[in-house]
Design a protein around this motif. Structure first.
Motif, mmCIF file in Angstrom:
data_model
loop_
_atom_site.group_PDB
_atom_site.id
_atom_site.type_symbol
_atom_site.label_atom_id
_atom_site.label_comp_id
_atom_site.label_asym_id
_atom_site.label_seq_id
_atom_site.Cartn_x
_atom_site.Cartn_y
_atom_site.Cartn_z
ATOM 1 N N ASP A 70 0.861 -1.185 0.000
ATOM 2 C CA ASP A 70 0.000 0.000 0.000
ATOM 3 C C ASP A 70 0.897 1.234 0.000
ATOM 4 O O ASP A 70 2.107 1.162 0.240
ATOM 5 C CB ASP A 70 -0.910 -0.017 1.215
ATOM 6 C CG ASP A 70 -2.185 0.775 0.975
ATOM 7 O OD1 ASP A 70 -2.233 1.543 -0.009
ATOM 8 O OD2 ASP A 70 -3.133 0.619 1.770
ATOM 9 N N LYS A 87 1.298 -4.665 4.115
ATOM 10 C CA LYS A 87 0.355 -5.063 5.161
ATOM 11 C C LYS A 87 0.155 -6.581 5.112
ATOM 12 O O LYS A 87 0.020 -7.166 4.033
ATOM 13 C CB LYS A 87 -0.999 -4.369 4.974
ATOM 14 C CG LYS A 87 -0.980 -2.906 5.285
ATOM 15 C CD LYS A 87 -2.379 -2.334 5.413
ATOM 16 C CE LYS A 87 -3.130 -2.367 4.108
ATOM 17 N NZ LYS A 87 -4.415 -1.614 4.191
ATOM 18 N N GLU A 116 -9.633 -4.153 8.751
ATOM 19 C CA GLU A 116 -9.318 -3.775 7.381
ATOM 20 C C GLU A 116 -10.591 -3.749 6.533
ATOM 21 O O GLU A 116 -10.823 -2.823 5.762
ATOM 22 C CB GLU A 116 -8.318 -4.786 6.807
ATOM 23 C CG GLU A 116 -7.856 -4.496 5.405
ATOM 24 C CD GLU A 116 -6.861 -3.345 5.332
ATOM 25 O OE1 GLU A 116 -6.668 -2.820 4.233
ATOM 26 O OE2 GLU A 116 -6.301 -2.972 6.396
ATOM 27 N N SER A 126 -5.368 -6.284 9.962
ATOM 28 C CA SER A 126 -4.073 -6.140 9.285
ATOM 29 C C SER A 126 -3.032 -5.575 10.239
ATOM 30 O O SER A 126 -3.350 -4.956 11.259
ATOM 31 C CB SER A 126 -4.211 -5.236 8.065
ATOM 32 O OG SER A 126 -4.601 -3.930 8.452
ATOM 33 N N VAL A 128 1.109 -3.761 9.791
ATOM 34 C CA VAL A 128 2.210 -3.361 8.906
ATOM 35 C C VAL A 128 3.446 -4.160 9.276
ATOM 36 O O VAL A 128 3.792 -4.283 10.460
ATOM 37 C CB VAL A 128 2.480 -1.856 9.016
ATOM 38 C CG1 VAL A 128 3.701 -1.470 8.176
ATOM 39 C CG2 VAL A 128 1.254 -1.063 8.584
#
Length: 406
Positions: A70, A87, A116, A126, A128
């Motif tokens: 993303d 993610k 999400e 989700s 990171v």
């Protein structure tokens, strides 16, 4: 884009609204239909309207989607800054009412769960992953699911309290409404003008005396005007089962006598004891035999009590009993009993298999309170009509094999 859960309409007000819909359904239920539908079915339908099924997450079935790249953009041209990141997504299935996940619970922390996305029966959380270890990403995913679980726990407390209150209050509400409608019918009948009825309208419960089986009116599901039908009162049904049970116990305690009797002779013995305890108002005996296996109460050519005497010869015995039982013209609220003569050694196994056959039958609806400890009772329905109920008791007889005649 992230979704915020448990932050929209009030769960409490939504539950109250469901209860109001349930009450409105009861109050507006067409009178003839309400009087003719079995009470248990009425309560089930109303509970479906007024109650809520709280979702449950199935974390043991969770799985990962492929990682997604993303872009985060900050600032404006020409000073816009972009940051690319990856993610990791965990998909957790759930069952229950999806809308609960949108409703605001009475308890909250002020910080609502984020996901999400949410599909029909899945939530996606989700984390990171850039610059983080696998254990850190896993911990963040678990923390996101834990937060949803915490809010679901608070929702479940409210929902179970609401559902439990409905379950406790509904039987009285339904009976009160039915009593009001029946009182209106009785008042209508007391007014001097005739009531237009179908040709087959007035039927009634069986009048029997000695222990008098009192008149009681049954109900019929129909769009036509409500009409009563002949039924056997529940108290009389249980009293008849008690006589059969006592007779059964006497045979089991007298194995030498039981061994001398064949099935038809046992049936006649049961008939004798029943008619010693019950008496018809118009004629003497109310229980009668039909063929070798049946014990019947017949009113106006309708069988309102059916006793099927069967010798256990394996599970196929129950199929034969059902063929005969459902072969009769059966009215709703008919009372029935299968008197199972077990002359084999393994009585417990035979009873277990007989119960399994009953529960597997397509006409089976639900269990019923047993007539006595260690016995079994069920609610069945008539052929092609789930509204016409048959109360069925299973009375096993543990008997010695009959002696060979010489």
């Amino acid at each position: 884009m992230d979704m915020v859960l448990f932050s929209n309409l009030s769960l409490d007000e939504t539950l109250r609204g469901a209860a109001r819909k349930m009450v409105a359904r009861l109050e507006n239920w067409e009178a003839n239909s309400l009087l003719g539908t079995p009470v248990a079915d009425v309560i089930d339908e109303l509970m479906d309207i007024g109650s809520v099924d709280c979702p449950r997450l199935h974390r043991d079935q969770a799985w990962q989607e492929d990682p997604v790249e993303d872009v985060e953009r900050r600032g404006h041209h020409p000073y816009r800054v972009e940051r690319r990141f990856t993610k990791f997504i965990l998909v957790v299935p759930f069952s229950g009412n999806r809308s609960v996940l949108d409703l605001r619970t009475s308890k909250h922390t002020g910080s609502y769960p984020y996901v999400e996305k949410m599909r029909e029966q899945e939530i996606w959380v989700s984390a990171v992953g850039d610059g983080k270890s696998a254990s850190t990403v896993e911990a963040e995913l678990n923390a996101a699911v834990d937060k949803v679980e915490m809010y679901l726990g608070w929702a479940r407390e409210e929902i179970e309290r609401h559902n439990g209150q409905l379950q406790a209050e509904l039987p009285e509400m339904v009976e009160r409404r039915r009593a009001k409608l029946l009182a209106d019918r009785n008042l209508q009948a007391a007014i001097g003008y005739p009531i237009r009825r179908r040709a087959d309208a007035d039927t009634y419960a069986v009048p029997i005396q000695r222990r008098a089986i009192r008149p009681q009116r049954g109900h019929r599901q129909s769009a036509a005007p409500f009409v009563p039908e002949p039924v056997m009162a529940e108290a009389d049904y249980r009293a008849a089962l008690a006589v059969l049970r006592t007779s059964r116990n006497g045979l089991e305690r007298s194995p030498r006598l039981a061994a001398k009797l064949n099935e038809e002779e046992i049936r006649d013995f049961l008939l004798f004891n029943l008619n010693n305890n019950f008496e018809g108002a118009a004629a003497g005996e109310v229980f009668n035999g039909d063929g070798k296996t049946d014990i019947l109460i017949r009113v106006e050519d309708r069988n309102i009590f059916i006793g099927e005497c069967k010798v256990w010869k394996g599970p196929k015995t129950m199929d034969e009993a059902f063929d005969q039982l459902f072969g009769y013209l059966v009215w709703r609220d008919t009372k029935a009993a299968i008197l199972l003569f077990i002359r084999s050694a393994n009585v417990t196994d035979a009873i277990r298999k007989a119960v399994a056959k009953i529960k597997a039958h397509p006409n089976y609806k639900r269990p019923a309170p047993p007539p006595a400890e260690g016995e079994h009772a069920f609610v069945m329905h008539a052929k092609d009509d789930p509204e016409r109920e048959i109360h069925l008791a299973l009375l096993p007889f543990a008997l010695r094999p009959p002696r060979a005649t010489t």
